[in-house]
Design an enzyme around this catalytic site. Structure first.
Site, PDB file in Angstrom:
ATOM      1  N   THR A 145      62.638   6.820  54.268  1.00 28.36           N
ATOM      2  CA  THR A 145      62.852   8.269  54.380  1.00 28.36           C
ATOM      3  C   THR A 145      63.525   8.831  53.135  1.00 28.36           C
ATOM      4  OG1 THR A 145      64.122   9.911  55.620  1.00 28.36           O
ATOM      5  CG2 THR A 145      65.031   7.706  55.565  1.00 28.36           C
ATOM      6  N   ASP A 146      63.339  10.142  52.921  1.00 26.81           N
ATOM      7  CA  ASP A 146      64.033  10.808  51.809  1.00 26.81           C
ATOM      8  C   ASP A 146      65.529  10.968  52.102  1.00 26.81           C
ATOM      9  OD1 ASP A 146      63.928  12.792  53.764  1.00 26.81           O
ATOM     10  OD2 ASP A 146      63.049  14.331  52.473  1.00 26.81           O
ATOM     11  N   GLU A 147      65.928  10.763  53.381  1.00 24.50           N
ATOM     12  CA  GLU A 147      67.343  10.981  53.729  1.00 24.50           C
ATOM     13  C   GLU A 147      68.270   9.974  53.054  1.00 24.50           C
ATOM     14  OE1 GLU A 147      68.310  11.995  57.716  1.00 24.50           O
ATOM     15  OE2 GLU A 147      66.498  13.181  57.990  1.00 24.50           O
ATOM     16  N   TYR A 170      72.004   7.200  60.647  1.00 27.08           N
ATOM     17  CA  TYR A 170      70.567   6.932  60.509  1.00 27.08           C
ATOM     18  C   TYR A 170      70.215   6.661  59.038  1.00 27.08           C
ATOM     19  CZ  TYR A 170      65.644   8.032  59.674  1.00 27.08           C
ATOM     20  OH  TYR A 170      64.338   7.990  59.233  1.00 27.08           O
ATOM     21  N   LYS A 174      68.841   3.245  57.139  1.00 23.89           N
ATOM     22  CA  LYS A 174      67.569   3.168  56.401  1.00 23.89           C
ATOM     23  C   LYS A 174      67.835   2.756  54.945  1.00 23.89           C
ATOM     24  CE  LYS A 174      63.871   4.063  57.606  1.00 23.89           C
ATOM     25  NZ  LYS A 174      62.800   3.262  58.276  1.00 23.89           N
ATOM     26  N   ASN A 200      58.071  14.908  58.569  1.00 21.36           N
ATOM     27  CA  ASN A 200      56.677  14.999  59.034  1.00 21.36           C
ATOM     28  C   ASN A 200      56.586  15.950  60.219  1.00 21.36           C
ATOM     29  OD1 ASN A 200      55.055  11.798  58.532  1.00 21.36           O
ATOM     30  ND2 ASN A 200      56.685  12.708  57.314  1.00 21.36           N
TER      31      ASN A 200
HETATM   32  P1  NAD Z   1      59.499   7.289  66.135  1.00 22.95           P
HETATM   33  O1  NAD Z   1      60.899   7.297  66.653  1.00 22.95           O
HETATM   34  O2  NAD Z   1      58.547   8.310  66.624  1.00 22.95           O
HETATM   35  O3  NAD Z   1      58.834   5.864  66.415  1.00 22.95           O
HETATM   36  C1  NAD Z   1      59.512   4.671  66.233  1.00 22.95           C
HETATM   37  C2  NAD Z   1      58.718   3.572  66.924  1.00 22.95           C
HETATM   38  O4  NAD Z   1      59.415   2.327  66.717  1.00 22.95           O
HETATM   39  C3  NAD Z   1      58.604   3.761  68.451  1.00 22.95           C
HETATM   40  O5  NAD Z   1      57.296   3.511  68.876  1.00 22.95           O
HETATM   41  C4  NAD Z   1      59.562   2.729  69.024  1.00 22.95           C
HETATM   42  O6  NAD Z   1      59.175   2.246  70.303  1.00 22.95           O
HETATM   43  C5  NAD Z   1      59.490   1.634  67.960  1.00 22.95           C
HETATM   44  N1  NAD Z   1      60.698   0.798  67.958  1.00 22.95           N
HETATM   45  C6  NAD Z   1      61.990   1.230  67.949  1.00 22.95           C
HETATM   46  N2  NAD Z   1      62.816   0.174  67.986  1.00 22.95           N
HETATM   47  C7  NAD Z   1      62.037  -0.947  67.989  1.00 22.95           C
HETATM   48  C8  NAD Z   1      62.313  -2.328  68.022  1.00 22.95           C
HETATM   49  N3  NAD Z   1      63.573  -2.781  68.066  1.00 22.95           N
HETATM   50  N4  NAD Z   1      61.289  -3.207  67.999  1.00 22.95           N
HETATM   51  C9  NAD Z   1      60.005  -2.758  67.958  1.00 22.95           C
HETATM   52  N5  NAD Z   1      59.685  -1.450  67.970  1.00 22.95           N
HETATM   53  C10 NAD Z   1      60.689  -0.545  67.980  1.00 22.95           C
HETATM   54  O7  NAD Z   1      59.632   7.323  64.554  1.00 22.95           O
HETATM   55  P2  NAD Z   1      58.713   8.065  63.475  1.00 22.95           P
HETATM   56  O8  NAD Z   1      59.192   9.457  63.323  1.00 22.95           O
HETATM   57  O9  NAD Z   1      57.294   7.802  63.774  1.00 22.95           O
HETATM   58  O10 NAD Z   1      59.150   7.256  62.162  1.00 22.95           O
HETATM   59  C11 NAD Z   1      58.500   6.044  61.821  1.00 22.95           C
HETATM   60  C12 NAD Z   1      59.135   5.494  60.542  1.00 22.95           C
HETATM   61  O11 NAD Z   1      59.000   6.437  59.496  1.00 22.95           O
HETATM   62  C13 NAD Z   1      60.632   5.220  60.675  1.00 22.95           C
HETATM   63  O12 NAD Z   1      60.926   4.049  59.960  1.00 22.95           O
HETATM   64  C14 NAD Z   1      61.288   6.429  60.023  1.00 22.95           C
HETATM   65  O13 NAD Z   1      62.530   6.085  59.488  1.00 22.95           O
HETATM   66  C15 NAD Z   1      60.265   6.766  58.951  1.00 22.95           C
HETATM   67  N6  NAD Z   1      60.199   8.196  58.564  1.00 22.95           N
HETATM   68  C16 NAD Z   1      60.067   9.181  59.507  1.00 22.95           C
HETATM   69  C17 NAD Z   1      59.939  10.517  59.091  1.00 22.95           C
HETATM   70  C18 NAD Z   1      59.753  11.633  60.088  1.00 22.95           C
HETATM   71  O14 NAD Z   1      59.740  12.805  59.684  1.00 22.95           O
HETATM   72  N7  NAD Z   1      59.596  11.377  61.369  1.00 22.95           N
HETATM   73  C19 NAD Z   1      59.953  10.823  57.739  1.00 22.95           C
HETATM   74  C20 NAD Z   1      60.106   9.783  56.792  1.00 22.95           C
HETATM   75  C21 NAD Z   1      60.209   8.471  57.225  1.00 22.95           C
HETATM   76  O1  DAU Z   2      63.548  13.803  56.074  1.00 24.50           O
HETATM   77  C1  DAU Z   2      62.913  12.800  56.815  1.00 24.50           C
HETATM   78  C2  DAU Z   2      63.583  12.689  58.177  1.00 24.50           C
HETATM   79  O2  DAU Z   2      63.185  13.842  58.915  1.00 24.50           O
HETATM   80  C3  DAU Z   2      63.179  11.411  58.929  1.00 24.50           C
HETATM   81  O3  DAU Z   2      63.645  10.302  58.221  1.00 24.50           O
HETATM   82  C4  DAU Z   2      63.777  11.412  60.348  1.00 24.50           C
HETATM   83  O4  DAU Z   2      63.334  10.279  61.056  1.00 24.50           O
HETATM   84  C5  DAU Z   2      63.300  12.665  61.048  1.00 24.50           C
HETATM   85  O5  DAU Z   2      63.881  12.743  62.334  1.00 24.50           O
HETATM   86  C6  DAU Z   2      63.668  13.924  60.244  1.00 24.50           C
HETATM   87  O6  DAU Z   2      65.107  14.126  60.232  1.00 24.50           O
HETATM   88  P1  DAU Z   2      65.763  15.587  60.393  1.00 24.50           P
HETATM   89  O7  DAU Z   2      67.125  15.415  60.888  1.00 24.50           O
HETATM   90  O8  DAU Z   2      65.548  16.403  59.170  1.00 24.50           O
HETATM   91  O9  DAU Z   2      64.767  16.183  61.551  1.00 24.50           O
HETATM   92  P2  DAU Z   2      65.100  17.043  62.868  1.00 24.50           P
HETATM   93  O10 DAU Z   2      63.785  17.496  63.412  1.00 24.50           O
HETATM   94  O11 DAU Z   2      66.033  16.339  63.786  1.00 24.50           O
HETATM   95  O12 DAU Z   2      65.856  18.315  62.284  1.00 24.50           O
HETATM   96  C7  DAU Z   2      65.234  19.164  61.340  1.00 24.50           C
HETATM   97  C8  DAU Z   2      66.243  20.246  60.993  1.00 24.50           C
HETATM   98  O13 DAU Z   2      66.433  21.084  62.137  1.00 24.50           O
HETATM   99  C9  DAU Z   2      67.616  19.717  60.640  1.00 24.50           C
HETATM  100  O14 DAU Z   2      68.180  20.537  59.627  1.00 24.50           O
HETATM  101  C10 DAU Z   2      68.420  19.861  61.930  1.00 24.50           C
HETATM  102  C11 DAU Z   2      67.804  21.086  62.575  1.00 24.50           C
HETATM  103  N1  DAU Z   2      67.759  21.108  64.056  1.00 24.50           N
HETATM  104  C12 DAU Z   2      67.282  20.006  64.709  1.00 24.50           C
HETATM  105  C13 DAU Z   2      67.210  19.981  66.077  1.00 24.50           C
HETATM  106  C14 DAU Z   2      66.709  18.767  66.811  1.00 24.50           C
HETATM  107  C15 DAU Z   2      68.151  22.242  64.753  1.00 24.50           C
HETATM  108  O15 DAU Z   2      68.542  23.257  64.145  1.00 24.50           O
HETATM  109  N2  DAU Z   2      68.068  22.223  66.110  1.00 24.50           N
HETATM  110  C16 DAU Z   2      67.647  21.139  66.813  1.00 24.50           C
HETATM  111  O16 DAU Z   2      67.630  21.184  68.065  1.00 24.50           O
END
Ligand code: NAD
Ligand code: DAU
Length: 364
Positions: A145-147, A170, A174, A200
């Site tokens: 992640t970019d975080e 988190y 990562k 995403n």
């Molecule tokens: P998600 O939470 O939707 O999915 C995570 C998946 O991992 C789930 O299916 C869960 O059951 C599985 N999992 C969790 N713990 C596990 C374990 N101990 N063993 C096996 N499986 C397990 O997450 P996502 O949003 O799809 O993110 C996927 C990856 O991409 C993560 O590594 C996250 O850090 C990274 N990422 C997410 C975003 C985003 O915006 N969502 C952006 C950049 C990177």
């Molecule tokens: O940048 C990549 C990351 O983006 C991924 O690595 C993480 O897995 C993914 O969850 C996401 O993290 P964020 O914390 O940016 O996403 P979230 O949707 O939780 O929040 C987006 C923004 O909205 C953040 O500034 C917090 C705010 N927010 C979030 C929630 C859930 C609110 O204002 N209200 C809310 O209820």
């Protein structure tokens, strides 16, 4: 130079049996679908623990494909992972399994250490052990992640050279997993690649995250919780563009390389919510301004990063990837998907989601 790139490409293309971890989650399901559909001669094995975030409904359309198999299992269980690698003889790993929600990491940091750090190291150990005779040609792709880069002020963007500076449990977990992946490359010669992506959005996104949570709440006429003043900025990318980036990087990146992936699409949270409200009013046939009345400013997230913005020039120049979809179009498609997938939404918001929501948002 060109010949070198082509021969490298050929060697990676021989990787036929691929383990995708976390394939039942949001991004993982899009990656599994893409690989199963686009590479019929690969065997795709999806390993997922099916936590609250994992859902086999996300993969209904590919579950019976002959080049796809699902295995339920926990990456934190080192003995299981070792035996699994011994039996399966994978050629490559695309590792997405993780605890992914920042708010949950604030209440339960150890879950993030276990899955994101221990789980990743267990996979690295198994890869190192079972690939020892061919470390160079097998590939461990870590999706990050970019975080990990921390937060930006008003100017600048994250590049692959930006120093790590995570702020949430988190992002710290990562960052730690990224460091372990690089350490296994440098110490043991494992062939690794890492990509760091921005936020995403799209179908199958669990409604604990901002966009699907707001869509679900507007649909049910519930308040839309906006943290602080809604001034934090995120760089949003269509999830299928991320899955395509993972495909390109997996097949073409040089061993030990890192790529940033992002949408060049920065939105202040409050502006994004206003746009979403406009789209929801149109799709639900409500008067303009109806959904906006649900916006409720609530206590800010602890340690809330102000701004993320990804510079993906390296990926664009070296591997020819670029985002395909404009945000307004992608958001409209996303809203349409949620409005026509009631069964999916019900399946993920009934049960434990209710108690999560109460604990996270009541009295906030
Ligand atoms: P998600 O939470 O939707 O999915 C995570 C998946 O991992 C789930 O299916 C869960 O059951 C599985 N999992 C969790 N713990 C596990 C374990 N101990 N063993 C096996 N499986 C397990 O997450 P996502 O949003 O799809 O993110 C996927 C990856 O991409 C993560 O590594 C996250 O850090 C990274 N990422 C997410 C975003 C985003 O915006 N969502 C952006 C950049 C990177
Ligand atoms: O940048 C990549 C990351 O983006 C991924 O690595 C993480 O897995 C993914 O969850 C996401 O993290 P964020 O914390 O940016 O996403 P979230 O949707 O939780 O929040 C987006 C923004 O909205 C953040 O500034 C917090 C705010 N927010 C979030 C929630 C859930 C609110 O204002 N209200 C809310 O209820």
């Amino acid at each position: 130079m060109r010949d070198c790139k082509v021969s490298h490409l050929k060697s990676i293309l021989r990787l036929k049996k691929i383990l995708i971890t976390g394939g039942a989650g949001f991004i993982g399901s899009h990656v599994v679908r893409r690989f199963v559909s686009n590479y019929p001669d690969y065997q795709i094995v999806n390993l997922d623990k099916l936590t609250y975030a994992g859902n086999l409904l996300n993969l209904k359309d590919v579950e019976n494909e002959s080049n796809y198999r699902f295995v339920k299992g926990d990456i934190v269980d080192a003995a299981f992972i070792d035996e699994f690698f011994a039996q399966e003889k994978f050629d490559a790993v695309i590792h997405l399994a993780a605890e992914s929600h920042v708010d949950r990491s604030i209440t339960s940091p150890l879950d993030f250490v276990m899955t994101n750090v221990m789980g990743t190291v267990n996979l690295l150990n198994a890869a190192k052990k079972y690939w020892k005779d061919n470390l160079v040609n097998n590939r461990f792709y870590h999706v990050s992640t970019d975080e990990v880069y921390g937060t930006l002020g008003e100017e600048g963007m994250f590049t692959e050279k930006t120093a790590y500076d995570p702020h949430s449990p988190y992002s710290a977990s990562k960052a730690s997993s990224d460091h372990f992946v690089r350490a296994y490359q440098d110490t043991y010669g494992l062939n690794t690649v890492i990509s760091n992506c921005s936020n995403n959005y799209g179908s199958y996104h669990f409604p604990e995250k901002l966009i699907p949570l707001a869509i679900n709440n507007i649909k049910n006429n519930n308040p839309i919780p906006v943290y602080g003043k809604g001034e934090n900025i995120r760089d949003w990318l269509w999830v299928e563009d991320h899955a395509r980036a993972i495909d390109v990087i997996f097949h073409q990146a040089k061993s030990s390389s890192t790529y940033n992936v992002g949408g060049h699409n920065e939105w202040k949270n409050i502006d994004l919510i206003h746009l979403l409200c406009k789209i929801m009013d149109k799709k639900l046939g409500h008067d303009a301004g109806t959904s906006q009345k649900l916006i409720t400013f609530v206590t800010d997230r602890a340690g809330h990063d102000l701004r993320y913005a990804i510079d993906s020039t390296k990926l664009q120049n070296e591997l020819g990837w670029a985002p395909s979809l404009q945000f307004e179009e992608g958001l409209e498609k996303t809203v349409e998907w949620y409005l026509s997938n009631d069964e999916w939404l019900y399946s993920v918001t009934s049960g434990s989601y209710q108690s999560y929501y109460q604990a996270q948002y009541t009295d906030r």
